[in-house]
Scaffold this motif. Structure first.
Motif, PDB file in Angstrom:
ATOM      1  N   LEU A   1       8.799   3.056   5.700  1.00 36.44           N
ATOM      2  CA  LEU A   1       9.310   3.805   6.729  1.00 36.44           C
ATOM      3  C   LEU A   1      10.272   4.376   7.267  1.00 36.44           C
ATOM      4  CD1 LEU A   1       7.236   3.937   9.272  1.00 36.44           C
ATOM      5  CD2 LEU A   1       7.087   1.722   9.653  1.00 36.44           C
TER       6      LEU A   1
ATOM      7  N   CYS B   1       1.134  -1.337  -0.114  1.00 31.81           N
ATOM      8  CA  CYS B   1      -0.508  -0.138   0.000  1.00 31.81           C
ATOM      9  C   CYS B   1       0.573   1.219   0.166  1.00 31.81           C
ATOM     10  CB  CYS B   1      -1.005  -0.051   0.846  1.00 31.81           C
ATOM     11  SG  CYS B   1      -0.303  -0.078   2.734  1.00 31.81           S
ATOM     12  N   THR B   2       1.824   1.163   0.702  1.00 30.55           N
ATOM     13  CA  THR B   2       2.354   2.605   0.497  1.00 30.55           C
ATOM     14  C   THR B   2       3.506   2.948  -0.476  1.00 30.55           C
ATOM     15  OG1 THR B   2       3.120   1.611   3.641  1.00 30.55           O
ATOM     16  CG2 THR B   2       3.966   3.748   2.399  1.00 30.55           C
TER      17      THR B   2
ATOM     18  N   CYS C   1      -3.306  -5.405   1.222  1.00 29.71           N
ATOM     19  CA  CYS C   1      -2.308  -4.970   2.440  1.00 29.71           C
ATOM     20  C   CYS C   1      -1.379  -6.381   3.317  1.00 29.71           C
ATOM     21  CB  CYS C   1      -2.436  -3.995   3.088  1.00 29.71           C
ATOM     22  SG  CYS C   1      -1.685  -3.637   4.654  1.00 29.71           S
ATOM     23  N   CYS C   2      -0.456  -6.267   2.894  1.00 28.54           N
ATOM     24  CA  CYS C   2       0.241  -7.481   3.461  1.00 28.54           C
ATOM     25  C   CYS C   2      -0.165  -7.568   4.735  1.00 28.54           C
ATOM     26  CB  CYS C   2       2.011  -7.235   3.267  1.00 28.54           C
ATOM     27  SG  CYS C   2       2.409  -5.965   4.668  1.00 28.54           S
ATOM     28  N   GLY C   3      -0.506  -6.246   5.669  1.00 27.71           N
ATOM     29  CA  GLY C   3      -0.847  -6.556   7.308  1.00 27.71           C
ATOM     30  C   GLY C   3       0.234  -6.858   7.981  1.00 27.71           C
ATOM     31  N   THR C   4       1.034  -5.732   8.004  1.00 23.20           N
ATOM     32  CA  THR C   4       2.637  -6.329   8.398  1.00 23.20           C
ATOM     33  C   THR C   4       2.116  -5.113   9.564  1.00 23.20           C
ATOM     34  OG1 THR C   4       4.710  -5.342   8.524  1.00 23.20           O
ATOM     35  CG2 THR C   4       3.303  -3.253   7.705  1.00 23.20           C
ATOM     36  N   THR C   5       3.151  -5.984  10.908  1.00 28.59           N
ATOM     37  CA  THR C   5       3.970  -6.418  11.141  1.00 28.59           C
ATOM     38  C   THR C   5       3.352  -7.937  11.410  1.00 28.59           C
ATOM     39  OG1 THR C   5       4.119  -5.555  13.247  1.00 28.59           O
ATOM     40  CG2 THR C   5       5.783  -4.632  11.785  1.00 28.59           C
TER      41      THR C   5
ATOM     42  N   PHE D   1      10.456   6.789   5.704  1.00 26.89           N
ATOM     43  CA  PHE D   1       9.818   8.147   6.440  1.00 26.89           C
ATOM     44  C   PHE D   1      10.517   8.989   7.917  1.00 26.89           C
ATOM     45  CE2 PHE D   1       6.737  10.945   7.232  1.00 26.89           C
ATOM     46  CZ  PHE D   1       6.231  10.655   8.577  1.00 26.89           C
TER      47      PHE D   1
ATOM     48  N   ALA E   1      -3.677 -11.921   5.828  1.00 26.77           N
ATOM     49  CA  ALA E   1      -4.135 -10.792   5.020  1.00 26.77           C
ATOM     50  C   ALA E   1      -2.319 -11.175   4.466  1.00 26.77           C
ATOM     51  CB  ALA E   1      -3.258  -9.333   5.274  1.00 26.77           C
ATOM     52  N   PRO E   2      -1.346 -11.859   4.565  1.00 27.41           N
ATOM     53  CA  PRO E   2       0.091 -11.896   3.691  1.00 27.41           C
ATOM     54  C   PRO E   2      -0.879 -13.243   3.459  1.00 27.41           C
ATOM     55  CG  PRO E   2       0.207 -12.463   6.511  1.00 27.41           C
ATOM     56  CD  PRO E   2      -0.900 -11.266   5.949  1.00 27.41           C
TER      57      PRO E   2
ATOM     58  N   THR F   1       1.561   5.155  -2.420  1.00 27.17           N
ATOM     59  CA  THR F   1       1.212   6.543  -2.246  1.00 27.17           C
ATOM     60  C   THR F   1       2.650   6.929  -1.861  1.00 27.17           C
ATOM     61  OG1 THR F   1       0.997   5.278   0.466  1.00 27.17           O
ATOM     62  CG2 THR F   1      -1.179   5.660  -0.892  1.00 27.17           C
ATOM     63  N   SER F   2       2.821   7.300  -0.184  1.00 20.37           N
ATOM     64  CA  SER F   2       3.823   8.347  -0.119  1.00 20.37           C
ATOM     65  C   SER F   2       5.419   7.703  -0.670  1.00 20.37           C
ATOM     66  CB  SER F   2       4.292   8.689   1.578  1.00 20.37           C
ATOM     67  OG  SER F   2       4.059   7.013   1.760  1.00 20.37           O
TER      68      SER F   2
ATOM     69  N   MET G   1       8.904  -4.149   4.501  1.00 20.65           N
ATOM     70  CA  MET G   1       8.042  -4.578   5.496  1.00 20.65           C
ATOM     71  C   MET G   1       7.073  -5.597   4.747  1.00 20.65           C
ATOM     72  SD  MET G   1       7.527  -1.049   8.093  1.00 20.65           S
ATOM     73  CE  MET G   1       7.077  -2.580   8.869  1.00 20.65           C
TER      74      MET G   1
END
Lengths: 135, 295
Positions: free
Chosen positions: B234, B10-11, B42-46, B237, B59-60, B14-15, B81
């Motif tokens: 992450l 997902c990330t 979404c992989c649903g981290t962590t 960021f 999710a994964p 976007t960012s 991630m």
């Protein structure tokens, strides 16, 4: 720190719960401190990661649960990969958090996060945070 | 063209879209076409560490189902991630029959049951090493004429636990350095290269992350880094967004721009599109122009 140890305390339900959720042999830890030495969040913690495990070993689970430490864990796995006894402390920290989350309330309230933070932060931070700190 | 199944996460949409765009453009140069997994989530981290929490592995697992259905033998994952979460979920499914069966049973509307060995989950850097080859990459690169000193910041997710590490020496990895050195970049050692940036603590314990960022960036700078390279949105960021407040508040703090590895590789291969520099808090363009990597 006053510690009371007795058969009843050591046979406590909570300690068994932590053992079950983490699937770890809690007694394997011999307190070498490598986990604490490698922990990136240590500067903000009230008790060291190895001390958290010591408290659990001695049946003082409520004290461990009351620490800031379990919520400062970043799940970086440094403790797990460095433990000479193969204890997965990251799983134990997760188990302790889960005991609190399943018993009571979320540690982080997603709807209390300021709007500007929600926009700025990458989703991956929010997802991971809510995974660890909410039910 | 070789088609490879691709999981951006997902990330990266976007960012972290600089990472997504430049990864695609760079791999195109080697005849690799990245096909996003249809209907990925979404992989649903962590990765969930509680022994009884199978819901968190769905999710994964669903993404692994999509990967199995894609027909591709490999799943390319640039985001550290996603890589960590997918690999560990895959190992769980592969090794724990009881949990594998429960997960498959729960996902009863999916067309495919998985055993965990359908696809190889590969991080971008592993793919570049094994499938493309550093020598092949070197042939397409023009090293920066003025040289460039980069510090590679690995973070946690690519290296821990050992089972998923992209380098066989997770305490002192060198795979990304070897890649950059093949491209004529000088890499610098600094002791914080595998230390956690604080990760998701940025949401509710920002001070901790700002403190970690200060240590990591200061150390990279002191060891001669002009640029910090990373592979995690992450980490990116955390290291990038907090430098401005650090340079206002901390004495002798020098900002060091942070870039995704694919951004640098794309520029070295002469591909200027793909990076939106307004997504950087510390603008790398002055450095890149000085080094002749950008006009």
């Amino acid at each position: 720190m006053k510690i009371n140890v007795s058969r009843e305390i050591l046979a406590g339900e909570l300690r068994d719960k932590v053992k079950e959720l983490s699937a770890q042999n809690l007694l394997a830890c011999y307190q070498c401190g490598k986990c604490s030495a490698g922990c990136p969040s240590i500067e903000a913690m009230d008790i060291m990661p190895s001390q958290v495990l010591r408290l659990v070993q001695l049946g003082q689970v409520r004290q461990a649960l009351a620490s800031k430490t379990i919520w400062l864990c970043a799940a970086c796995q440094t403790c797990k990969v460095r433990c000479p006894k193969g204890v997965d402390l990251a799983k134990i920290m997760e188990a302790l958090r889960q005991v609190v989350l399943r018993e009571s309330a979320n540690y982080v309230q997603p709807n209390e996060i300021p709007g500007e933070n929600l926009e700025k932060l990458p989703q991956v931070a929010l997802i991971a945070n809510f995974r660890k700190f909410t039910r | 063209m070789t088609d490879i199944a691709y999981m951006p996460g997902c990330t990266l949409k976007t960012s972290g879209r600089n990472f997504d765009e430049t990864t695609r453009k760079f791999l195109e140069l080697f005849g690799v076409k990245l096909n996003e997994l249809p209907d990925w989530c979404c992989c649903g981290t962590t990765y969930s560490l509680a022994s009884d929490n199978l819901m968190y592995h769905l999710a994964p697992a669903r993404n692994l189902v999509k990967a199995a259905e894609s027909g591709s033998s490999k799943l390319l994952v640039p985001c550290a991630m996603c890589y960590n979460t997918l690999r560990r979920a895959q190992d769980l499914i592969l090794n724990d029959k009881e949990k594998r069966d429960k997960l498959n049973d729960f996902m009863d509307k999916e067309k495919t049951k998985i055993s965990g060995d359908e696809v190889r989950v590969m991080h971008l850097v592993s793919f570049l090493k094994e499938d493309v080859g550093f020598d092949t990459i070197k042939a397409k690169i023009t090293p920066p004429p003025a040289g460039l000193k980069a510090a590679v910041y690995y973070g946690c997710m690519l290296l821990r636990p050992n089972e998923i590490a992209i380098d066989k020496h997770p305490e002192d990895p060198s795979i990304m350095e070897k890649l950059l050195e093949a491209c004529g970049i000088e890499t610098v050692y600094f002791p914080f290269k595998t230390e956690c940036c604080g990760s998701y603590q940025v949401v509710n314990e920002k001070r901790l992350v700002v403190s970690r960022t200060a240590e990591i960036v200061k150390s990279a700078f002191r060891n001669g880094a002009e640029l910090i390279i990373t592979s995690c949105p992450l980490c990116y960021f955390n290291l990038d967004a907090h430098q401005e407040e650090l340079s206002r508040g901390v004495k002798y703090f020098n900002t060091v721009p942070v870039m995704y590895i694919s951004q640098l590789l794309a520029l070295l291969a002469g591909v200027v599109e793909g990076s939106n520099y307004s997504l950087h808090a510390v603008d790398p363009r002055p450095l890149l122009r000085k080094k002749g990597l950008l006009a």
